[in-house]
Design a protein around this motif. Structure first.
Motif, PDB file in Angstrom:
ATOM      1  N   LEU A  98       0.827  -1.207   0.000  1.00 28.21           N
ATOM      2  CA  LEU A  98       0.000   0.000   0.000  1.00 28.21           C
ATOM      3  C   LEU A  98       0.863   1.259   0.000  1.00 28.21           C
ATOM      4  CD1 LEU A  98      -2.858  -1.177   2.381  1.00 28.21           C
ATOM      5  CD2 LEU A  98      -2.966  -0.849  -0.108  1.00 28.21           C
ATOM      6  N   ALA A  99       1.996   1.238   0.679  1.00 28.27           N
ATOM      7  CA  ALA A  99       2.904   2.391   0.662  1.00 28.27           C
ATOM      8  C   ALA A  99       3.429   2.636  -0.752  1.00 28.27           C
ATOM      9  CB  ALA A  99       4.065   2.167   1.624  1.00 28.27           C
ATOM     10  N   GLU A 156       4.856 -11.840 -10.216  1.00 28.92           N
ATOM     11  CA  GLU A 156       3.544 -11.208 -10.080  1.00 28.92           C
ATOM     12  C   GLU A 156       3.675  -9.795  -9.541  1.00 28.92           C
ATOM     13  OE1 GLU A 156       0.763 -14.980  -9.039  1.00 28.92           O
ATOM     14  OE2 GLU A 156       2.226 -14.386  -7.508  1.00 28.92           O
ATOM     15  N   VAL A 157       4.590  -9.612  -8.625  1.00 27.78           N
ATOM     16  CA  VAL A 157       4.822  -8.293  -8.047  1.00 27.78           C
ATOM     17  C   VAL A 157       6.224  -8.267  -7.450  1.00 27.78           C
ATOM     18  CG1 VAL A 157       3.785  -8.920  -5.821  1.00 27.78           C
ATOM     19  CG2 VAL A 157       3.887  -6.526  -6.460  1.00 27.78           C
ATOM     20  N   LEU A 158       6.881  -7.127  -7.587  1.00 27.73           N
ATOM     21  CA  LEU A 158       8.165  -6.887  -6.944  1.00 27.73           C
ATOM     22  C   LEU A 158       8.198  -5.393  -6.650  1.00 27.73           C
ATOM     23  CD1 LEU A 158      11.640  -8.278  -7.915  1.00 27.73           C
ATOM     24  CD2 LEU A 158      11.338  -5.920  -7.169  1.00 27.73           C
ATOM     25  N   HIS A 159       8.151  -5.070  -5.384  1.00 31.20           N
ATOM     26  CA  HIS A 159       8.119  -3.656  -4.973  1.00 31.20           C
ATOM     27  C   HIS A 159       9.166  -3.392  -3.903  1.00 31.20           C
ATOM     28  CE1 HIS A 159       4.554  -2.601  -7.169  1.00 31.20           C
ATOM     29  NE2 HIS A 159       3.705  -3.205  -6.374  1.00 31.20           N
ATOM     30  N   VAL A 160       9.787  -2.232  -4.008  1.00 27.77           N
ATOM     31  CA  VAL A 160      10.632  -1.688  -2.953  1.00 27.77           C
ATOM     32  C   VAL A 160      10.073  -0.313  -2.637  1.00 27.77           C
ATOM     33  CG1 VAL A 160      12.946  -0.890  -2.327  1.00 27.77           C
ATOM     34  CG2 VAL A 160      12.672  -2.971  -3.705  1.00 27.77           C
ATOM     35  N   VAL A 161       9.861  -0.031  -1.362  1.00 29.66           N
ATOM     36  CA  VAL A 161       9.350   1.283  -0.964  1.00 29.66           C
ATOM     37  C   VAL A 161      10.344   2.328  -1.484  1.00 29.66           C
ATOM     38  CG1 VAL A 161       8.791   2.760   1.004  1.00 29.66           C
ATOM     39  CG2 VAL A 161       8.169   0.335   1.040  1.00 29.66           C
ATOM     40  N   ALA A 169      -9.912   3.280  -5.119  1.00 23.58           N
ATOM     41  CA  ALA A 169     -10.333   2.157  -4.274  1.00 23.58           C
ATOM     42  C   ALA A 169      -9.155   1.222  -3.978  1.00 23.58           C
ATOM     43  CB  ALA A 169     -11.464   1.381  -4.938  1.00 23.58           C
ATOM     44  N   ALA A 170      -8.260   1.024  -4.936  1.00 18.84           N
ATOM     45  CA  ALA A 170      -7.098   0.161  -4.707  1.00 18.84           C
ATOM     46  C   ALA A 170      -6.097   0.844  -3.778  1.00 18.84           C
ATOM     47  CB  ALA A 170      -6.429  -0.194  -6.028  1.00 18.84           C
ATOM     48  N   VAL A 171      -5.828   2.114  -4.054  1.00 17.19           N
ATOM     49  CA  VAL A 171      -4.858   2.857  -3.247  1.00 17.19           C
ATOM     50  C   VAL A 171      -5.334   2.970  -1.799  1.00 17.19           C
ATOM     51  CG1 VAL A 171      -3.734   5.107  -2.983  1.00 17.19           C
ATOM     52  CG2 VAL A 171      -3.988   4.093  -5.249  1.00 17.19           C
ATOM     53  N   ASN A 172      -6.638   3.028  -1.607  1.00 16.96           N
ATOM     54  CA  ASN A 172      -7.208   3.176  -0.263  1.00 16.96           C
ATOM     55  C   ASN A 172      -7.724   1.866   0.309  1.00 16.96           C
ATOM     56  OD1 ASN A 172      -6.754   6.008  -0.182  1.00 16.96           O
ATOM     57  ND2 ASN A 172      -8.481   6.260  -1.569  1.00 16.96           N
ATOM     58  N   THR A 173      -7.199   0.748  -0.165  1.00 19.94           N
ATOM     59  CA  THR A 173      -7.608  -0.566   0.315  1.00 19.94           C
ATOM     60  C   THR A 173      -7.411  -0.664   1.822  1.00 19.94           C
ATOM     61  OG1 THR A 173      -7.043  -1.605  -1.771  1.00 19.94           O
ATOM     62  CG2 THR A 173      -7.083  -3.045   0.139  1.00 19.94           C
TER      63      THR A 173
END
Length: 174
Positions: free
Chosen positions: A22-23, A91-96, A36-40
């Motif tokens: 979410l961050a 599927e997803v790879l995220h680093v803040v 709606a996704a960002v504020n899940t």
């Protein structure tokens, strides 16, 4: 000096992964994703991640010292073009973002590729939003390339155009 690492996520990490995702969505994809996704709700999002991890992942968590800074999730399936091969998908790879440019993304990609190879995959794919130039540069540096396939995701608001990237899972270091 702080040690950076990547480890398999456990079900107990689900709230952390939900918070990290979410961050990233709020900081990097707020103009792409629907509100709606960002504020899940973090609690329901955490439950989804717990189910995903319990299902068998792989889900990996990147750490700087003891601080979680990113994560990746992947899957593998028979390659439809050659049923004797397995295809890995990130599927997803995220680093803040505040933890970016410290090698966490590269470590996550290498660890995810190793896990997919362990599951029999030699090549991988990754759907990336067309507007995500940072990930495009990252993948280009890792030797991956767009393969000409695109898809449009119906979000209920503006559609998200994603480009498919393909690459080898024989990554040593990035």
């Amino acid at each position: 000096m702080t040690t950076s690492s990547v480890r398999p996520a456990s079900v107990d990490d689900a709230p952390t992964i939900a918070r990290l995702q979410l961050a990233v969505w709020r900081q990097s994809f707020a103009t792409v994703l629907p509100a709606a996704a960002v504020n899940t709700d973090p609690t329901s999002h955490s439950a989804s991640w717990a189910n995903r991890i319990e299902w068998g992942g792989p889900v990996l968590l990147a750490l700087e010292g003891t601080e979680p800074v990113g994560f990746a999730a992947a899957t593998s399936e028979p390659d439809r073009r050659n049923l004797l091969d397995t295809l890995g998908e990130i599927e997803v790879l995220h680093v803040v973002p505040r933890w970016g440019r410290r090698g966490h993304g590269g470590r996550l990609l290498v660890a995810t590729a190793a896990e997919l190879r362990r599951r029999g995959a030699r090549t991988g794919r990754w759907w990336v939003p067309q507007v995500d130039s940072a990930t495009a540069r990252f993948l280009t540096a890792a030797g991956w390339a767009e393969d000409g396939v695109r898809r449009e995701l119906d979000t209920g608001a503006a559609p998200i155009i994603e480009l498919r990237w393909s690459g080898t899972l024989d990554l040593v270091a990035i």
